[in-house]
Every structure is written in C-alpha cells, then in structure tokens.
Design a protein around this motif. Sequence first.
Motif, mmCIF file in Angstrom:
data_model
loop_
_atom_site.group_PDB
_atom_site.id
_atom_site.type_symbol
_atom_site.label_atom_id
_atom_site.label_comp_id
_atom_site.label_asym_id
_atom_site.label_seq_id
_atom_site.Cartn_x
_atom_site.Cartn_y
_atom_site.Cartn_z
ATOM 1 N N ASN A 117 0.811 -1.216 0.000
ATOM 2 C CA ASN A 117 0.000 0.000 0.000
ATOM 3 C C ASN A 117 0.846 1.269 0.000
ATOM 4 O OD1 ASN A 117 -2.434 1.335 0.000
ATOM 5 N ND2 ASN A 117 -2.645 1.330 2.210
ATOM 6 N N LEU A 118 2.019 1.210 -0.600
ATOM 7 C CA LEU A 118 2.895 2.374 -0.633
ATOM 8 C C LEU A 118 2.520 3.309 -1.776
ATOM 9 C CD1 LEU A 118 6.312 0.573 -0.063
ATOM 10 C CD2 LEU A 118 4.983 1.866 1.612
ATOM 11 N N ASP A 119 2.859 4.588 -1.628
ATOM 12 C CA ASP A 119 2.593 5.565 -2.688
ATOM 13 C C ASP A 119 3.844 5.851 -3.519
ATOM 14 O OD1 ASP A 119 4.116 6.975 -0.907
ATOM 15 O OD2 ASP A 119 2.751 8.679 -0.733
ATOM 16 N N HIS A 120 4.866 5.034 -3.360
ATOM 17 C CA HIS A 120 6.114 5.161 -4.120
ATOM 18 C C HIS A 120 6.680 3.759 -4.304
ATOM 19 C CE1 HIS A 120 7.142 5.156 0.148
ATOM 20 N NE2 HIS A 120 8.221 4.483 -0.219
ATOM 21 N N GLU A 121 7.585 3.611 -5.250
ATOM 22 C CA GLU A 121 8.180 2.296 -5.500
ATOM 23 C C GLU A 121 9.286 2.001 -4.498
ATOM 24 O OE1 GLU A 121 9.342 1.041 -9.370
ATOM 25 O OE2 GLU A 121 7.431 1.590 -10.269
ATOM 26 N N GLU A 122 9.344 0.738 -4.090
ATOM 27 C CA GLU A 122 10.440 0.238 -3.279
ATOM 28 C C GLU A 122 10.842 -1.120 -3.826
ATOM 29 O OE1 GLU A 122 9.491 2.330 1.032
ATOM 30 O OE2 GLU A 122 9.525 0.141 0.903
ATOM 31 N N LEU A 123 12.128 -1.446 -3.679
ATOM 32 C CA LEU A 123 12.634 -2.748 -4.082
ATOM 33 C C LEU A 123 13.200 -3.418 -2.836
ATOM 34 C CD1 LEU A 123 14.163 -3.997 -7.169
ATOM 35 C CD2 LEU A 123 15.622 -4.250 -5.172
ATOM 36 N N TRP A 124 12.708 -4.627 -2.554
ATOM 37 C CA TRP A 124 13.137 -5.390 -1.388
ATOM 38 C C TRP A 124 13.754 -6.693 -1.863
ATOM 39 C CZ3 TRP A 124 10.995 -4.779 3.980
ATOM 40 C CH2 TRP A 124 10.503 -3.488 4.184
ATOM 41 N N VAL A 125 14.656 -7.234 -1.052
ATOM 42 C CA VAL A 125 15.330 -8.478 -1.379
ATOM 43 C C VAL A 125 15.182 -9.443 -0.205
ATOM 44 C CG1 VAL A 125 17.531 -9.548 -2.024
ATOM 45 C CG2 VAL A 125 17.017 -7.216 -2.782
ATOM 46 N N LEU A 126 14.724 -10.653 -0.509
ATOM 47 C CA LEU A 126 14.704 -11.724 0.481
ATOM 48 C C LEU A 126 15.979 -12.530 0.287
ATOM 49 C CD1 LEU A 126 11.013 -13.021 0.283
ATOM 50 C CD2 LEU A 126 11.968 -11.217 1.714
ATOM 51 N N ILE A 127 16.790 -12.626 1.322
ATOM 52 C CA ILE A 127 18.045 -13.366 1.291
ATOM 53 C C ILE A 127 17.747 -14.772 1.820
ATOM 54 C CG2 ILE A 127 20.451 -13.386 2.046
ATOM 55 C CD1 ILE A 127 19.779 -10.775 0.616
ATOM 56 N N LEU A 128 18.081 -15.800 1.028
ATOM 57 C CA LEU A 128 17.695 -17.180 1.360
ATOM 58 C C LEU A 128 18.910 -18.100 1.449
ATOM 59 C CD1 LEU A 128 14.784 -17.324 -1.238
ATOM 60 C CD2 LEU A 128 14.583 -16.808 1.193
ATOM 61 N N GLN A 164 14.377 2.863 -2.451
ATOM 62 C CA GLN A 164 13.117 3.584 -2.403
ATOM 63 C C GLN A 164 13.140 4.573 -3.545
ATOM 64 O OE1 GLN A 164 11.797 5.039 1.394
ATOM 65 N NE2 GLN A 164 10.798 6.795 0.456
ATOM 66 N N GLY A 165 12.113 4.518 -4.369
ATOM 67 C CA GLY A 165 12.060 5.377 -5.540
ATOM 68 C C GLY A 165 10.961 6.414 -5.443
ATOM 69 N N THR A 166 10.440 6.761 -6.606
ATOM 70 C CA THR A 166 9.382 7.757 -6.689
ATOM 71 C C THR A 166 8.061 7.056 -6.970
ATOM 72 O OG1 THR A 166 9.715 8.054 -9.070
ATOM 73 C CG2 THR A 166 11.024 9.450 -7.594
ATOM 74 N N LEU A 167 7.101 7.835 -7.396
ATOM 75 C CA LEU A 167 5.771 7.315 -7.687
ATOM 76 C C LEU A 167 5.795 6.183 -8.703
ATOM 77 C CD1 LEU A 167 2.680 7.557 -7.445
ATOM 78 C CD2 LEU A 167 2.776 9.253 -9.273
ATOM 79 N N ASN A 168 6.660 6.280 -9.706
ATOM 80 C CA ASN A 168 6.617 5.278 -10.765
ATOM 81 C C ASN A 168 7.984 4.758 -11.205
ATOM 82 O OD1 ASN A 168 7.527 7.543 -12.026
ATOM 83 N ND2 ASN A 168 5.977 7.581 -13.625
ATOM 84 N N GLN A 169 9.023 4.987 -10.409
ATOM 85 C CA GLN A 169 10.315 4.429 -10.792
ATOM 86 C C GLN A 169 11.255 4.345 -9.607
ATOM 87 O OE1 GLN A 169 11.949 7.064 -13.747
ATOM 88 N NE2 GLN A 169 13.124 8.185 -12.244
#
Length: 186
Positions: A80-91, A105-110
């Motif tokens: 439910n964020l209003d900006h893009e984020e990229l997360w990594v699961l380390i396995l 953490q990015g902007t609205l669309n990138q």
Amino acid sequence: RINVMNQETLQPYLLEVRSSNKRPKVKVEVQRQQRKINETIAQLQELYNQLNSVLELPEERPIVRCPADAYEILKYFMGNLDHEELWVLILNTQYALIRIVKQYQGTLNQSTVRVAEVFKQAIIENANSILVAHNHPSGHLMPSQEDVNLTNALVSAGKLLDITVIDHLIIGLNGYKSLKESGVMF
C-alpha cells in the motif's frame, strides 16, 4: 529500513488554517490522521525489526517455497505504498529466510537500481539465493520493460556470483505477479 515520516515529509498533506493572528494551525482531524499514520509507520518499523531479529534463530526462519510465501512476508511492507520500493529476500540453501533488505526507495513510478547493490547483503550473508520484489503504487501488476531488463540483469549477475535469483515479484495492493511464473525470466 523504513523511514519514519516527519512533519517536513507530511507537510504537503497537511491542511493549514489561518487564524486571526495568521499563525498556521492544523485541523484536529488532520492531526488525528497524522498521528495514526505515524503510529502505523512505527508499528511497521517494529514489525520489520522483530522479523529480522527472529531470523537470527534458524528454527524460526520462514521457508520461501513459492512466490505466494514471499508475498505473504512482503505484502504488509509494500502493498500500500505511494512510491516504489525494491526489497530483497536473502535465502539459504533450504530457501529459509536469512534476512529481509529494503534495497531501494524510488518515486511514484520508478526506482533506479544498481545491480551490484542488490547482491551486497546476499554476499555478506553467504546466501544461496535471493528473491527480489518491488511494488507498483498504481496497483497494475504487469511488468514494464524496465522491470524485465532489471530482472535479466539480476539473473545474469547472479549466475556470475553463484547466487540464484529465484524470482522477481511485482506487488500491488491486492496481489502480486511472479515474473518467473509469467515466463518473463529464466
């Protein structure tokens, strides 16, 4: 880590009412909403910290058997964020979660991503594999060409590093899309 919103961050969303002495005041309802937002963010930060601390105990680590398992872990952080984020699961080798990393953490669309940084924590943790996920604030789960290009770059880099990229998820408010299951990667 999740950044706690402060007055400066929320300023564009706050309504100001000018009194007779021209001093800015925030409506009571907006103050309540701001307090609720701050409390929710603090709770998410605490959940994030607790989850990563639990991961120190090998018997408590969740296993990521499929994209739905990863979605269940990440949906509350990213859905439910209003900006893009990229997360990594380390396995690890058994696909047990070693660590969760909020990478970008990015902007609205990138979000600009440096491929080497995505693997940094995985290398430190001596991980076997990673699962990458990012959100689309619009809720549309179709991958963009940039998403496909990033996925291909990550898979190639992972092969060189001997760290398997098991999937790339796009997370929206009400679901997710697996690029692996969609045939976009691998």
